[in-house]
Design an enzyme around this catalytic site. Sequence first.
Site, PDB file in Angstrom:
ATOM      1  N   ASP A 213       0.544  -1.289  -0.144  1.00  0.00           N
ATOM      2  CA  ASP A 213      -0.534   0.055   0.016  1.00  0.00           C
ATOM      3  C   ASP A 213       0.159   1.255   0.053  1.00  0.00           C
ATOM      4  O   ASP A 213       0.952   1.872   1.244  1.00  0.00           O
ATOM      5  CB  ASP A 213      -1.252   0.260   0.961  1.00  0.00           C
ATOM      6  CG  ASP A 213      -2.402   0.994   1.132  1.00  0.00           C
ATOM      7  OD1 ASP A 213      -1.903   1.942   0.276  1.00  0.00           O
ATOM      8  OD2 ASP A 213      -2.789   0.781   1.795  1.00  0.00           O
TER       9      ASP A 213
ATOM     10  N   ALA B  95     -13.647  -6.878  -2.420  1.00  0.00           N
ATOM     11  CA  ALA B  95     -13.403  -5.324  -2.266  1.00  0.00           C
ATOM     12  C   ALA B  95     -14.136  -4.708  -3.305  1.00  0.00           C
ATOM     13  O   ALA B  95     -15.263  -4.226  -3.576  1.00  0.00           O
ATOM     14  CB  ALA B  95     -12.025  -4.888  -2.511  1.00  0.00           C
ATOM     15  N   ARG B  96     -13.706  -4.357  -4.169  1.00  0.00           N
ATOM     16  CA  ARG B  96     -15.016  -3.525  -5.884  1.00  0.00           C
ATOM     17  C   ARG B  96     -14.280  -4.852  -7.229  1.00  0.00           C
ATOM     18  O   ARG B  96     -13.162  -5.222  -6.762  1.00  0.00           O
ATOM     19  CB  ARG B  96     -14.213  -2.835  -6.178  1.00  0.00           C
ATOM     20  CG  ARG B  96     -14.960  -1.523  -5.495  1.00  0.00           C
ATOM     21  CD  ARG B  96     -16.142  -1.201  -5.502  1.00  0.00           C
ATOM     22  NE  ARG B  96     -17.249  -0.481  -4.183  1.00  0.00           N
ATOM     23  CZ  ARG B  96     -17.819  -1.271  -3.303  1.00  0.00           C
ATOM     24  NH1 ARG B  96     -17.316  -2.369  -2.651  1.00  0.00           N
ATOM     25  NH2 ARG B  96     -18.693  -0.167  -2.447  1.00  0.00           N
TER      26      ARG B  96
ATOM     27  N   ASP C  76     -16.511 -11.774  -4.035  1.00  0.00           N
ATOM     28  CA  ASP C  76     -17.935 -11.224  -3.509  1.00  0.00           C
ATOM     29  C   ASP C  76     -18.195 -10.114  -3.974  1.00  0.00           C
ATOM     30  O   ASP C  76     -19.404  -9.487  -4.326  1.00  0.00           O
ATOM     31  CB  ASP C  76     -17.520 -10.726  -2.018  1.00  0.00           C
ATOM     32  CG  ASP C  76     -18.888 -10.347  -1.704  1.00  0.00           C
ATOM     33  OD1 ASP C  76     -19.739 -10.967  -1.715  1.00  0.00           O
ATOM     34  OD2 ASP C  76     -19.071  -9.076  -0.895  1.00  0.00           O
TER      35      ASP C  76
ATOM     36  N   GLU D 109     -22.091  -5.852 -11.947  1.00  0.00           N
ATOM     37  CA  GLU D 109     -23.304  -6.934 -10.736  1.00  0.00           C
ATOM     38  C   GLU D 109     -24.573  -6.220 -11.474  1.00  0.00           C
ATOM     39  O   GLU D 109     -25.406  -5.301 -11.385  1.00  0.00           O
ATOM     40  CB  GLU D 109     -22.990  -6.667  -9.219  1.00  0.00           C
ATOM     41  CG  GLU D 109     -21.219  -7.039  -8.936  1.00  0.00           C
ATOM     42  CD  GLU D 109     -21.030  -6.196  -7.146  1.00  0.00           C
ATOM     43  OE1 GLU D 109     -22.335  -5.595  -6.857  1.00  0.00           O
ATOM     44  OE2 GLU D 109     -20.001  -6.394  -7.377  1.00  0.00           O
TER      45      GLU D 109
ATOM     46  N   HIS E 232     -21.736 -10.188  -3.018  1.00  0.00           N
ATOM     47  CA  HIS E 232     -21.745  -8.964  -2.951  1.00  0.00           C
ATOM     48  C   HIS E 232     -22.299  -8.673  -1.036  1.00  0.00           C
ATOM     49  O   HIS E 232     -23.300  -7.497  -1.200  1.00  0.00           O
ATOM     50  CB  HIS E 232     -22.433  -8.107  -3.847  1.00  0.00           C
ATOM     51  CG  HIS E 232     -21.760  -6.363  -3.640  1.00  0.00           C
ATOM     52  ND1 HIS E 232     -21.419  -5.617  -4.063  1.00  0.00           N
ATOM     53  CD2 HIS E 232     -21.034  -6.138  -2.238  1.00  0.00           C
ATOM     54  CE1 HIS E 232     -20.737  -4.884  -3.457  1.00  0.00           C
ATOM     55  NE2 HIS E 232     -20.194  -4.232  -2.749  1.00  0.00           N
TER      56      HIS E 232
ATOM     57  N   GLY F 205     -20.006  -8.398   1.470  1.00  0.00           N
ATOM     58  CA  GLY F 205     -19.332  -8.474   2.395  1.00  0.00           C
ATOM     59  C   GLY F 205     -19.585  -7.287   3.673  1.00  0.00           C
ATOM     60  O   GLY F 205     -19.223  -7.716   4.825  1.00  0.00           O
TER      61      GLY F 205
END
Length: 347
Positions: free
Chosen positions: A206, A263-264, A288, A293, A313, A315
């Site tokens: 990161d 996440a995405r 997820d 979507e 989705h 989470g």
Amino acid sequence: MTQRTEPVRVVAAGDHFVLPGLIAGAVEAELGGIAVQTKELTLGWPLEPFGPVSEVTEASDAEDELIEALDGAEVLVTQMGPVTERVLDAADRLKLVVVCRGGPVNVNLDAAKAHDVRVCFAPGRNAAATAEFTVGMLLAALRRIPQAHDLLAAQGKWESGAAYYTYEHSGLELEDLPVGLVGYGAVGSRVARVLCAFGAQVMVYDPYVRGEIHGLRVHSLDHLLARSRVITLHARLTSETRGLIGARELGLLPEGSVVVNVARGPLIDESALCDALESGRLSAAALDTYELEPLPADSRLHALADRVVLTPHLGGASRAVAEKAARIAAEEVGRWARGERLAHCLT
């Protein structure tokens, strides 16, 4: 601040997840001695899908209902309410919008600014839930739990599960496993702590995070990928991170690696991911979120059920998330009503 002589008029436009009653109760508790009149409105999500509404995205198609509810209201607290220019034009007394989400994607921020309406949001509401879900998805993929469940519960095949006990097909365990985390925000940092407790060899990439971390800091994504048997994604979706993991990046992972994304969806090139799963270069993936979507019926992922764990989705779907969202939003309403500085404000 001048003492109010009239109650604060609040619309709690919740849905079937962040219930209007949760919002109303949290606001009333937060305001304490300040008089409040709360009107509750229930929007359709998640029993009805969200989508674009006029110029905003990820909102319930309920402009007319919201306009009617906002008559005379100063404050709107909502998760999926479509705060469009049309809604703002009609809500002539509205001064504050608080969105019970990590970002106000259902609000036209330019129009809100033009109408002198403050817009706040609820960061971190689902960090713990998403971190826990990530670890659950990771364990499910490593140990092939959904596939084994399907064999026994859905097909009644005890003997067929024996294949997962062969050396070739048995799963991986977290202890001593090199796991790479892409992103170390509120979710990634929680996942790192849990994986360290399992005894995994945690590595983190990161470039925006400073200070101490749980695990080993790695200074390039390529280096992280080359050393990881598992990667989990925790980055925000931006123009910089869209397609962050493509065919080249997947090719850097050791053969038989596992990819986890809660996440995405667009962080990963889904076509390249399917190629890597079909070829056997990746042994498994747990997803997820997706590029599109709901996940299309013709997605190649459906044909990879023996190698993927797929959830729709979910989470952030915990009761605690709904309660936290209502509480964080109510705290902003309290700050506004007391004339204090707002904590999470964009306009």
